[in-house]
Design an enzyme around this catalytic site. Structure first.
Site, PDB file in Angstrom:
ATOM      1  N   GLY A  47       0.849  -1.184   0.000  1.00 43.86           N
ATOM      2  CA  GLY A  47       0.000   0.000   0.000  1.00 43.86           C
ATOM      3  C   GLY A  47       0.884   1.233   0.000  1.00 43.86           C
ATOM      4  N   GLN A  52       3.264   9.980   1.322  1.00 50.12           N
ATOM      5  CA  GLN A  52       4.575   9.321   1.295  1.00 50.12           C
ATOM      6  C   GLN A  52       5.410   9.726   0.086  1.00 50.12           C
ATOM      7  OE1 GLN A  52       2.758   5.233   2.106  1.00 50.12           O
ATOM      8  NE2 GLN A  52       4.740   5.083   3.121  1.00 50.12           N
ATOM      9  N   CYS A 100       6.434  -0.481   6.786  1.00 46.69           N
ATOM     10  CA  CYS A 100       6.029   0.728   6.071  1.00 46.69           C
ATOM     11  C   CYS A 100       7.205   1.166   5.206  1.00 46.69           C
ATOM     12  CB  CYS A 100       5.685   1.821   7.084  1.00 46.69           C
ATOM     13  SG  CYS A 100       5.180   3.372   6.317  1.00 46.69           S
ATOM     14  N   LEU A 101       6.927   1.568   3.963  1.00 49.24           N
ATOM     15  CA  LEU A 101       8.016   2.001   3.080  1.00 49.24           C
ATOM     16  C   LEU A 101       8.687   3.279   3.585  1.00 49.24           C
ATOM     17  CD1 LEU A 101       6.510   1.271  -0.459  1.00 49.24           C
ATOM     18  CD2 LEU A 101       8.059  -0.159   0.900  1.00 49.24           C
ATOM     19  N   HIS A 142      -3.819   1.265   8.119  1.00 54.12           N
ATOM     20  CA  HIS A 142      -2.452   1.814   8.097  1.00 54.12           C
ATOM     21  C   HIS A 142      -2.375   2.995   7.124  1.00 54.12           C
ATOM     22  CE1 HIS A 142       2.101   1.230   7.901  1.00 54.12           C
ATOM     23  NE2 HIS A 142       1.868   1.962   6.825  1.00 54.12           N
ATOM     24  N   GLU A 143      -2.947   2.815   5.923  1.00 51.32           N
ATOM     25  CA  GLU A 143      -2.875   3.884   4.907  1.00 51.32           C
ATOM     26  C   GLU A 143      -3.753   5.080   5.299  1.00 51.32           C
ATOM     27  OE1 GLU A 143      -0.500   3.563   2.932  1.00 51.32           O
ATOM     28  OE2 GLU A 143      -0.190   1.407   3.109  1.00 51.32           O
ATOM     29  N   HIS A 146      -1.815   7.304   7.418  1.00 52.87           N
ATOM     30  CA  HIS A 146      -0.908   8.190   6.666  1.00 52.87           C
ATOM     31  C   HIS A 146      -1.625   9.480   6.262  1.00 52.87           C
ATOM     32  CE1 HIS A 146       2.856   6.065   6.108  1.00 52.87           C
ATOM     33  NE2 HIS A 146       2.250   4.961   5.725  1.00 52.87           N
TER      34      HIS A 146
HETATM   35 NI    NI Z   1       3.083   3.047   5.550  1.00 58.45          NI
END
Ligand code: NI
Length: 172
Positions: A47, A52, A100-101, A142-143, A146
């Site tokens: 995701g 991000q 997470c990226l 999670h997204e 963000h």
């Molecule tokens: Ni993330």
């Protein structure tokens, strides 16, 4: 299309609350979505949220297709979610590891609702509604975080269950 660099934890842009998309005919919107999909796939994410890549807009992409970072996860078809809204969070919760990226190499255990319903626009401006569970529900939560400027370390169930995946006993 382009693979963009992903902002890392500590970047103030990740802490902003993002704003809703209002113009679905905007060419920039469609370019951002294509870049997000390419970037997510390139870094083997499941995701990605627009903040991000430094775009403070309510846009999420998600997809799971034989992901080596989450080998046990079921496949999930690509979803593009604009101005998403969670309409129901179950009382039932589950504790699982997340990555997470924006925190490369790290994992932490987070408690999330097991089942959620959500609605969002797709890239053509059509509304979509879904009820999902398990890992799919976790990615969504999670997204969504963000979009509200929240990264998962702020939600750790136990600060001890957080660290580098090449050092955590659970991942060795
Ligand atoms: Ni993330």
């Amino acid at each position: 299309m382009a693979v963009l660099s992903v902002l890392k934890m500590g970047d103030p842009l990740l802490a902003l609350k993002s704003s809703p998309v209002t113009d679905f005919d905007d060419q920039d919107l469609h370019r951002v979505i294509e870049d997000m999909i390419e970037t997510m796939r390139f870094y083997h994410g499941v995701g990605l949220a627009a903040p991000q890549i430094g775009v403070s807009k309510q846009i999420i992409v998600l997809e799971v297709a034989q992901n080596d970072r989450y080998p046990k996860a079921e496949n999930i078809e690509l979803e593009v979610l604009i101005n998403p809204n969670i309409t129901n969070l179950s009382q039932q919760e589950e504790l699982e590891w997340e990555g997470c990226l924006s925190l490369p190499g790290l994992r932490g255990q987070v408690l999330r609702s097991s089942n959620i319903s959500y609605e969002a626009f797709n890239q053509t401006g059509a509304i979509q509604k879904k009820t999902v569970s398990g890992f799919h529900a976790r990615i969504l939560q999670h997204e969504m975080d963000h979009l509200n400027g929240i990264l998962y370390p702020q939600r750790l169930a136990d600060p001890q269950k957080f660290g580098f995946e090449d050092s955590l006993p659970e991942f060795l």
